[in-house]
Design a protein around this motif. Structure first.
Motif, PDB file in Angstrom:
ATOM      1  N   TYR A 149       0.798  -1.226   0.000  1.00  0.00           N
ATOM      2  CA  TYR A 149       0.000   0.000   0.000  1.00  0.00           C
ATOM      3  C   TYR A 149       0.833   1.281   0.000  1.00  0.00           C
ATOM      4  N   PHE A 150       2.009   1.233   0.633  1.00  0.00           N
ATOM      5  CA  PHE A 150       2.772   2.475   0.786  1.00  0.00           C
ATOM      6  C   PHE A 150       4.194   2.377   0.253  1.00  0.00           C
ATOM      7  N   ASP A 151       4.590   1.175  -0.205  1.00  0.00           N
ATOM      8  CA  ASP A 151       5.949   0.943  -0.717  1.00  0.00           C
ATOM      9  C   ASP A 151       6.988   1.433   0.290  1.00  0.00           C
ATOM     10  N   LYS A 152       6.800   1.067   1.547  1.00  0.00           N
ATOM     11  CA  LYS A 152       7.698   1.475   2.621  1.00  0.00           C
ATOM     12  C   LYS A 152       8.004   0.299   3.529  1.00  0.00           C
ATOM     13  N   PRO A 153       9.134   0.315   4.198  1.00  0.00           N
ATOM     14  CA  PRO A 153       9.352  -0.645   5.294  1.00  0.00           C
ATOM     15  C   PRO A 153       8.531  -0.219   6.509  1.00  0.00           C
ATOM     16  N   LEU A 154       8.318  -1.143   7.412  1.00  0.00           N
ATOM     17  CA  LEU A 154       7.495  -0.853   8.582  1.00  0.00           C
ATOM     18  C   LEU A 154       8.004   0.347   9.368  1.00  0.00           C
ATOM     19  N   ALA A 155       9.313   0.456   9.494  1.00  0.00           N
ATOM     20  CA  ALA A 155       9.886   1.511  10.334  1.00  0.00           C
ATOM     21  C   ALA A 155       9.595   2.907   9.810  1.00  0.00           C
ATOM     22  N   GLN A 156       9.200   3.029   8.540  1.00  0.00           N
ATOM     23  CA  GLN A 156       8.964   4.347   7.958  1.00  0.00           C
ATOM     24  C   GLN A 156       7.484   4.722   7.891  1.00  0.00           C
ATOM     25  N   LEU A 157       6.600   3.876   8.401  1.00  0.00           N
ATOM     26  CA  LEU A 157       5.175   4.182   8.339  1.00  0.00           C
ATOM     27  C   LEU A 157       4.828   5.337   9.268  1.00  0.00           C
ATOM     28  N   SER A 158       3.938   6.205   8.806  1.00  0.00           N
ATOM     29  CA  SER A 158       3.421   7.289   9.636  1.00  0.00           C
ATOM     30  C   SER A 158       2.284   6.743  10.506  1.00  0.00           C
ATOM     31  N   PRO A 159       1.855   7.492  11.528  1.00  0.00           N
ATOM     32  CA  PRO A 159       0.716   7.034  12.327  1.00  0.00           C
ATOM     33  C   PRO A 159      -0.535   6.774  11.480  1.00  0.00           C
ATOM     34  N   ALA A 160      -0.789   7.632  10.507  1.00  0.00           N
ATOM     35  CA  ALA A 160      -1.970   7.445   9.653  1.00  0.00           C
ATOM     36  C   ALA A 160      -1.847   6.164   8.828  1.00  0.00           C
ATOM     37  N   GLU A 161      -0.650   5.884   8.325  1.00  0.00           N
ATOM     38  CA  GLU A 161      -0.448   4.677   7.514  1.00  0.00           C
ATOM     39  C   GLU A 161      -0.549   3.424   8.374  1.00  0.00           C
ATOM     40  N   ALA A 162      -0.009   3.473   9.576  1.00  0.00           N
ATOM     41  CA  ALA A 162      -0.140   2.326  10.487  1.00  0.00           C
ATOM     42  C   ALA A 162      -1.599   2.089  10.844  1.00  0.00           C
ATOM     43  N   ALA A 163      -2.340   3.163  11.063  1.00  0.00           N
ATOM     44  CA  ALA A 163      -3.767   3.032  11.374  1.00  0.00           C
ATOM     45  C   ALA A 163      -4.540   2.467  10.186  1.00  0.00           C
ATOM     46  N   THR A 164      -4.153   2.870   8.987  1.00  0.00           N
ATOM     47  CA  THR A 164      -4.810   2.349   7.790  1.00  0.00           C
ATOM     48  C   THR A 164      -4.606   0.848   7.661  1.00  0.00           C
ATOM     49  N   LEU A 165      -3.377   0.369   7.876  1.00  0.00           N
ATOM     50  CA  LEU A 165      -3.108  -1.069   7.822  1.00  0.00           C
ATOM     51  C   LEU A 165      -3.953  -1.816   8.845  1.00  0.00           C
ATOM     52  N   ALA A 166      -3.988  -1.300  10.074  1.00  0.00           N
ATOM     53  CA  ALA A 166      -4.753  -1.967  11.120  1.00  0.00           C
ATOM     54  C   ALA A 166      -6.240  -1.982  10.795  1.00  0.00           C
ATOM     55  N   GLY A 167      -6.744  -0.903  10.215  1.00  0.00           N
ATOM     56  CA  GLY A 167      -8.158  -0.838   9.876  1.00  0.00           C
ATOM     57  C   GLY A 167      -8.566  -1.755   8.747  1.00  0.00           C
ATOM     58  N   LEU A 168      -7.610  -2.156   7.915  1.00  0.00           N
ATOM     59  CA  LEU A 168      -7.924  -3.034   6.787  1.00  0.00           C
ATOM     60  C   LEU A 168      -8.315  -4.439   7.217  1.00  0.00           C
ATOM     61  N   ILE A 169      -7.903  -4.859   8.407  1.00  0.00           N
ATOM     62  CA  ILE A 169      -8.047  -6.255   8.806  1.00  0.00           C
ATOM     63  C   ILE A 169      -9.509  -6.705   8.794  1.00  0.00           C
ATOM     64  N   GLN A 170     -10.413  -5.853   9.239  1.00  0.00           N
ATOM     65  CA  GLN A 170     -11.807  -6.253   9.345  1.00  0.00           C
ATOM     66  C   GLN A 170     -12.458  -6.507   7.993  1.00  0.00           C
ATOM     67  N   ALA A 171     -12.115  -5.704   6.989  1.00  0.00           N
ATOM     68  CA  ALA A 171     -12.725  -5.866   5.662  1.00  0.00           C
ATOM     69  C   ALA A 171     -11.774  -5.326   4.604  1.00  0.00           C
ATOM     70  N   PRO A 172     -10.740  -6.097   4.227  1.00  0.00           N
ATOM     71  CA  PRO A 172      -9.730  -5.593   3.280  1.00  0.00           C
ATOM     72  C   PRO A 172     -10.311  -5.147   1.941  1.00  0.00           C
ATOM     73  N   GLY A 173     -11.295  -5.880   1.427  1.00  0.00           N
ATOM     74  CA  GLY A 173     -11.862  -5.501   0.133  1.00  0.00           C
ATOM     75  C   GLY A 173     -12.678  -4.224   0.204  1.00  0.00           C
ATOM     76  N   ARG A 174     -13.482  -4.096   1.247  1.00  0.00           N
ATOM     77  CA  ARG A 174     -14.368  -2.928   1.374  1.00  0.00           C
ATOM     78  C   ARG A 174     -13.611  -1.671   1.777  1.00  0.00           C
TER      79      ARG A 174
END
Length: 248
Positions: A217-242
């Motif tokens: 999604y962000f073409d980044k290693p984990l260590a470079q994720l911003s808070p918003a990007e980390a939150a986006t990854l976590a939010g995807l778990i419930q419904a990745p397609g939607r």
């Protein structure tokens, strides 16, 4: 003037006793039913749960899974340059995965996952009873299933053994999932379970695990994720397609 005579009935006491008791019997039956129904219901539920418990699959070996989990393959040039990355293919499952040790997952990403999926992960023993009660009340008020209460350990149990546990929404599945989660927590420590989770969880876009998700999604290693990007990854778990961020 004729004197009045008083007639005394000999069996008055017996008839009086029957008269006093006949209307009390229904009340006593109602009271007895209210008292015994929960006990009978609990015994029946216990018998059903014991039957489901006997059908549990073996506890999955998280360490063996980590060692053999399908992952992304890389083709290198002689100088070490990555020429190509090849997704894994196991049956109908095709995707990318890179394993990571839990200490190498930034606290920002760990906290995002816990906040989204299991805020009391480090406190419960596989099943979060407070979350179960909250979800039950929310579903009762809505009249349908609107909220779940699966812990991270329950998700690991379900995802590693999808055929044995099942994916349909039912009391049987949830109970078996919870029982197996409790057994997993007795065999493995919390850090091992969480590490398996961050490497297994599906995030859509053919990404399995948080490392592949950050790349997809962000073409980044984990260590470079911003808070918003980390939150986006976590939010995807419930419904990745939607909840796919590039489509929505």
């Amino acid at each position: 003037m004729t004197p009045r005579r008083r007639v005394v009935v000999g069996n008055r006491g017996r008839g009086s006793a029957l008269g006093r008791w006949w209307w009390r019997l229904p009340i006593m039956l109602v009271i007895w039913s209210l008292w015994s129904a929960p006990i009978v219901g609990s015994l029946v539920a216990l018998r059903v749960v014991r039957g489901w418990a006997r059908e549990l699959p073996p506890v999955p070996d998280l360490r063996a899974w980590q060692a053999t989990a399908p992952r992304t393959s890389r083709v290198y040039a002689a100088d070490g340059t990555v020429l190509s990355e090849l997704p894994f293919a196991v049956g109908r499952e095709v995707g990318r995965r890179e394993l990571v040790a839990l200490p190498d997952v930034p606290p920002l990403v760990q906290n995002a996952l816990l906040a989204a999926e299991d805020i009391r992960y480090w406190e419960h023993a596989g099943v979060d009873l407070r979350a179960v009660a909250r979800a039950a009340w929310a579903n009762y008020q809505a009249g349908r299933v609107v909220e779940g209460a699966s812990t991270i350990t329950q998700q690991v149990a379900r995802n590693l053994l999808p055929e044995e546990i099942g994916t349909t929404r039912s009391a049987r599945r949830k109970v078996r999932e919870g029982l197996l989660a409790a057994l997993i927590e007795r065999r493995f420590d919390k850090a091992e379970i969480f590490e398996a989770y961050v490497n297994f969880v599906f995030l859509g876009n053919n990404a399995y695990g948080v490392v592949a998700g950050a790349r997809a999604y962000f073409d980044k290693p984990l260590a470079q994720l911003s808070p918003a990007e980390a939150a986006t990854l976590a939010g995807l778990i419930q419904a990745p397609g939607r909840l796919h961020p590039t489509r929505n």
